[in-house]
Design a protein around this motif. Structure first.
Motif, PDB file in Angstrom:
ATOM      1  N   THR A 165      -6.258  -0.591 -12.353  1.00  0.00           N
ATOM      2  CA  THR A 165      -5.270   0.307 -12.147  1.00  0.00           C
ATOM      3  C   THR A 165      -4.729   0.181 -13.992  1.00  0.00           C
ATOM      4  OG1 THR A 165      -4.890  -2.558 -13.358  1.00  0.00           O
ATOM      5  CG2 THR A 165      -3.687  -1.223 -11.125  1.00  0.00           C
ATOM      6  N   ASN A 166      -5.731   0.203 -14.611  1.00  0.00           N
ATOM      7  CA  ASN A 166      -5.606   0.978 -16.232  1.00  0.00           C
ATOM      8  C   ASN A 166      -6.262   1.958 -16.762  1.00  0.00           C
ATOM      9  OD1 ASN A 166      -3.356  -1.563 -17.148  1.00  0.00           O
ATOM     10  ND2 ASN A 166      -5.711  -2.150 -17.067  1.00  0.00           N
ATOM     11  N   GLN A 167      -7.220   1.907 -15.624  1.00  0.00           N
ATOM     12  CA  GLN A 167      -8.013   3.301 -15.693  1.00  0.00           C
ATOM     13  C   GLN A 167      -7.848   5.121 -15.625  1.00  0.00           C
ATOM     14  OE1 GLN A 167     -10.771   2.879 -16.781  1.00  0.00           O
ATOM     15  NE2 GLN A 167     -10.395   0.425 -16.142  1.00  0.00           N
ATOM     16  N   ASN A 168      -5.896   5.532 -14.830  1.00  0.00           N
ATOM     17  CA  ASN A 168      -4.976   6.328 -15.171  1.00  0.00           C
ATOM     18  C   ASN A 168      -6.093   7.217 -13.842  1.00  0.00           C
ATOM     19  OD1 ASN A 168      -3.876   6.266 -17.427  1.00  0.00           O
ATOM     20  ND2 ASN A 168      -5.673   6.349 -18.677  1.00  0.00           N
ATOM     21  N   MET A 169      -6.552   6.794 -13.001  1.00  0.00           N
ATOM     22  CA  MET A 169      -6.767   7.499 -11.475  1.00  0.00           C
ATOM     23  C   MET A 169      -5.795   7.892 -11.258  1.00  0.00           C
ATOM     24  SD  MET A 169      -9.599   4.883  -9.975  1.00  0.00           S
ATOM     25  CE  MET A 169      -8.423   3.323  -9.441  1.00  0.00           C
ATOM     26  N   ASN A 170      -6.263   9.322 -10.052  1.00  0.00           N
ATOM     27  CA  ASN A 170      -5.659  10.364  -9.786  1.00  0.00           C
ATOM     28  C   ASN A 170      -5.984  10.252  -8.218  1.00  0.00           C
ATOM     29  OD1 ASN A 170      -3.033  11.998  -8.937  1.00  0.00           O
ATOM     30  ND2 ASN A 170      -3.119  13.587 -10.897  1.00  0.00           N
ATOM     31  N   ALA A 171      -5.403   9.756  -7.146  1.00  0.00           N
ATOM     32  CA  ALA A 171      -5.617   9.733  -5.950  1.00  0.00           C
ATOM     33  C   ALA A 171      -7.361   9.231  -5.795  1.00  0.00           C
ATOM     34  CB  ALA A 171      -5.357  11.044  -5.384  1.00  0.00           C
ATOM     35  N   THR A 172      -7.397   7.841  -5.697  1.00  0.00           N
ATOM     36  CA  THR A 172      -8.193   7.304  -5.455  1.00  0.00           C
ATOM     37  C   THR A 172      -8.541   7.021  -3.765  1.00  0.00           C
ATOM     38  OG1 THR A 172      -7.179   6.246  -7.280  1.00  0.00           O
ATOM     39  CG2 THR A 172      -9.754   4.966  -5.603  1.00  0.00           C
ATOM     40  N   THR A 173      -9.266   8.182  -3.350  1.00  0.00           N
ATOM     41  CA  THR A 173      -9.553   8.501  -2.181  1.00  0.00           C
ATOM     42  C   THR A 173     -10.373   7.966  -1.364  1.00  0.00           C
ATOM     43  OG1 THR A 173     -11.290  10.556  -2.324  1.00  0.00           O
ATOM     44  CG2 THR A 173      -8.276  10.656  -2.253  1.00  0.00           C
ATOM     45  N   GLY A 174     -11.209   7.301  -1.552  1.00  0.00           N
ATOM     46  CA  GLY A 174     -12.337   6.675  -1.455  1.00  0.00           C
ATOM     47  C   GLY A 174     -13.066   4.897  -1.535  1.00  0.00           C
ATOM     48  N   ILE A 175     -13.629   4.594  -1.276  1.00  0.00           N
ATOM     49  CA  ILE A 175     -14.127   3.266  -1.864  1.00  0.00           C
ATOM     50  C   ILE A 175     -15.458   3.350  -0.985  1.00  0.00           C
ATOM     51  CG2 ILE A 175     -12.814   1.373  -0.140  1.00  0.00           C
ATOM     52  CD1 ILE A 175     -12.577  -0.430  -1.947  1.00  0.00           C
ATOM     53  N   ALA A 230      -8.732   1.515  -0.269  1.00  0.00           N
ATOM     54  CA  ALA A 230      -9.044   2.427  -1.131  1.00  0.00           C
ATOM     55  C   ALA A 230      -7.663   3.234  -1.005  1.00  0.00           C
ATOM     56  CB  ALA A 230      -9.600   4.004  -0.915  1.00  0.00           C
ATOM     57  N   ASP A 231      -6.571   2.860  -2.239  1.00  0.00           N
ATOM     58  CA  ASP A 231      -4.797   2.406  -2.108  1.00  0.00           C
ATOM     59  C   ASP A 231      -4.640   3.680  -2.774  1.00  0.00           C
ATOM     60  OD1 ASP A 231      -2.069   1.655  -2.250  1.00  0.00           O
ATOM     61  OD2 ASP A 231      -2.277   0.135  -3.143  1.00  0.00           O
ATOM     62  N   ALA A 232      -5.089   4.892  -1.864  1.00  0.00           N
ATOM     63  CA  ALA A 232      -4.877   6.841  -2.949  1.00  0.00           C
ATOM     64  C   ALA A 232      -3.585   6.903  -3.768  1.00  0.00           C
ATOM     65  CB  ALA A 232      -5.169   7.145  -1.583  1.00  0.00           C
ATOM     66  N   TYR A 233      -2.076   6.498  -2.890  1.00  0.00           N
ATOM     67  CA  TYR A 233      -1.303   7.208  -3.365  1.00  0.00           C
ATOM     68  C   TYR A 233      -0.463   6.026  -5.286  1.00  0.00           C
ATOM     69  CZ  TYR A 233      -2.965  11.620  -1.861  1.00  0.00           C
ATOM     70  OH  TYR A 233      -4.286  12.675  -1.627  1.00  0.00           O
ATOM     71  N   LEU A 245       1.465  -1.258  -0.013  1.00  0.00           N
ATOM     72  CA  LEU A 245      -0.211  -0.038   0.396  1.00  0.00           C
ATOM     73  C   LEU A 245       1.195   1.187  -0.182  1.00  0.00           C
ATOM     74  CD1 LEU A 245      -2.454  -1.220   2.392  1.00  0.00           C
ATOM     75  CD2 LEU A 245      -2.844  -1.024   0.396  1.00  0.00           C
ATOM     76  N   TYR A 246      -0.080   2.165  -0.153  1.00  0.00           N
ATOM     77  CA  TYR A 246       1.027   3.672  -0.402  1.00  0.00           C
ATOM     78  C   TYR A 246      -0.218   4.706   0.195  1.00  0.00           C
ATOM     79  CZ  TYR A 246       4.423   6.947  -1.986  1.00  0.00           C
ATOM     80  OH  TYR A 246       5.542   8.431  -1.967  1.00  0.00           O
ATOM     81  N   TYR A 247      -0.030   4.863   1.012  1.00  0.00           N
ATOM     82  CA  TYR A 247      -1.027   5.885   2.056  1.00  0.00           C
ATOM     83  C   TYR A 247      -2.346   5.134   1.495  1.00  0.00           C
ATOM     84  CZ  TYR A 247       3.417   8.840   2.523  1.00  0.00           C
ATOM     85  OH  TYR A 247       4.980   9.015   2.466  1.00  0.00           O
ATOM     86  N   PRO A 248      -3.054   4.630   2.380  1.00  0.00           N
ATOM     87  CA  PRO A 248      -4.599   3.763   1.930  1.00  0.00           C
ATOM     88  C   PRO A 248      -4.853   5.377   2.756  1.00  0.00           C
ATOM     89  CG  PRO A 248      -3.612   2.917   3.659  1.00  0.00           C
ATOM     90  CD  PRO A 248      -2.112   3.772   2.881  1.00  0.00           C
ATOM     91  N   THR A 249      -6.802   5.427   2.173  1.00  0.00           N
ATOM     92  CA  THR A 249      -7.480   6.534   2.739  1.00  0.00           C
ATOM     93  C   THR A 249      -8.771   5.827   2.954  1.00  0.00           C
ATOM     94  OG1 THR A 249      -7.886   6.925   0.614  1.00  0.00           O
ATOM     95  CG2 THR A 249      -5.952   8.405   2.278  1.00  0.00           C
ATOM     96  N   ASP A 250      -8.827   4.642   2.550  1.00  0.00           N
ATOM     97  CA  ASP A 250     -10.612   4.403   3.277  1.00  0.00           C
ATOM     98  C   ASP A 250     -10.369   2.356   2.585  1.00  0.00           C
ATOM     99  OD1 ASP A 250     -13.082   4.212   3.603  1.00  0.00           O
ATOM    100  OD2 ASP A 250     -13.649   4.786   2.011  1.00  0.00           O
ATOM    101  N   VAL A 251     -11.253   2.398   3.843  1.00  0.00           N
ATOM    102  CA  VAL A 251     -10.952   1.230   4.203  1.00  0.00           C
ATOM    103  C   VAL A 251     -12.675   0.215   4.324  1.00  0.00           C
ATOM    104  CG1 VAL A 251     -10.761   0.569   6.057  1.00  0.00           C
ATOM    105  CG2 VAL A 251     -10.129  -1.478   4.759  1.00  0.00           C
ATOM    106  N   GLN A 252     -13.499  -0.962   3.947  1.00  0.00           N
ATOM    107  CA  GLN A 252     -14.100  -1.595   3.915  1.00  0.00           C
ATOM    108  C   GLN A 252     -14.300  -2.682   4.054  1.00  0.00           C
ATOM    109  OE1 GLN A 252     -18.233  -0.295   1.374  1.00  0.00           O
ATOM    110  NE2 GLN A 252     -18.829  -1.634   2.029  1.00  0.00           N
ATOM    111  N   ILE A 253     -14.997  -3.433   5.282  1.00  0.00           N
ATOM    112  CA  ILE A 253     -14.765  -4.974   5.670  1.00  0.00           C
ATOM    113  C   ILE A 253     -16.011  -5.242   4.424  1.00  0.00           C
ATOM    114  CG2 ILE A 253     -14.766  -6.595   7.439  1.00  0.00           C
ATOM    115  CD1 ILE A 253     -13.010  -5.230   9.001  1.00  0.00           C
TER     116      ILE A 253
END
Length: 294
Positions: A214-224, A192-195, A176-184
């Motif tokens: 990974t193929n969607q060119n996201m930039n900062a995936t902050t929420g899930i 949400a593996d933001a960075y 992970l690289y700075y995870p910002t959200d999680v759901q069980i």
């Protein structure tokens, strides 16, 4: 033979009927709700009640369907992605300790490295025998808890019996690289593996199972947010919500009126998105797809 033909005819009719009722649906923009003085980071719902964490103003608010503040709880230090749940965990009010046995609002305080627990206007804190460094999110599922531990690049997870650390810093599956959200969910943990600009799926022993988007060119995936049939990811810098099926294939991209989204929540046939910078709550509805005749 005649009986067999009748049975087959009835079966065909039933299948045909099911096909007719299986009308495709997709999310469509409904409206934008202005939030006066609120910069929402996280959203959670208790029934139909909408709660927002306002990290810029160190509070959590309950708002109406038109954005009016109904309840304000202040005194937090940058509250992030919140959740409701009823896990039986040890809590303290800094004087005494007890076991939480009823449903409560869990508030990760990014600036205080703690998890506040709110119930009946009383504030306690979750007792954790570990050190958090800027907790960004919490998820409560039955008697399980998962915390997105931002600067430690991990998910701190309790399966109801013991705590475990999931993930290490990096870019590979399981890292992970700075995870910002999680759901069980029932059998998995979604992050949400933001960075790393993606979503990630773990099993409940900590093994990485899949990467999402990974193929969607996201930039900062902050929420899930995860339902039984879909996974939703916020694409913060690109102003989008990406909707995936449970095979993690892209189904739909939502862009209308979305700007710097931090979180998303699905309640039946309604989807809410927090526009952080503009201070808005965006509402989408699930509607039938109309087939256009050529």
């Amino acid at each position: 033979m005649r009986v067999l033909i009748v049975i087959l005819a009835v079966a065909a009719a039933l299948i045909s009927c099911e096909e007719k009722t299986a009308v495709p649906q997709e999310w469509q923009f409904d409206k934008t709700i202005a939030l006066d003085g609120i910069n929402p980071i996280g959203i959670a719902m208790d029934g139909n009640d909408i709660f927002l964490s306002d990290g810029d103003h160190n509070r959590v608010v309950k708002v109406s369907e038109i954005g009016d503040i109904l309840i304000e709880i202040d005194g937090f230090e940058r509250p992030m992605h919140i959740d409701f749940g009823a896990a039986n965990f040890q809590i303290t009010d800094k004087v005494t300790t007890s076991i939480l046995k009823e449903r409560a609002l869990f508030v990760p305080e990014y600036g205080r490295d703690s998890i506040a627990v709110m119930r009946d206007n009383k504030r306690d804190y979750l007792i954790i025998n570990d050190s958090l460094d800027a907790p960004a999110a919490i998820s409560v599922y039955e008697n399980e808890i998962a915390i997105a531990d931002f600067y430690n690049n991990r998910i701190l997870y309790n399966n109801g019996k013991q705590w475990m650390s999931i993930g290490t810093e990096g870019k590979e599956l399981g890292q992970l690289y700075y995870p910002t959200d999680v759901q069980i969910t029932e059998d998995k943990i979604y992050v949400a593996d933001a960075y790393n600009h993606r979503g990630q799926v773990f099993d409940k022993t900590g093994n990485g199972l899949a990467l999402i988007g990974t193929n969607q060119n996201m930039n900062a995936t902050t929420g899930i947010f995860v339902t039984k049939t879909e996974v939703y990811l916020t694409d913060f810098e690109n102003g989008r919500i990406l909707v995936f099926d449970m095979n993690y294939e892209l189904k739909q991209i939502l862009e209308t009126s979305i700007d710097k989204p931090t979180d998303v929540f699905v309640n039946d046939k309604t989807l809410y998105i927090t526009n952080y910078r503009k201070g808005e709550l965006v509402k989408y509805s699930l509607k039938e797809i109309k087939n256009e005749k050529s």
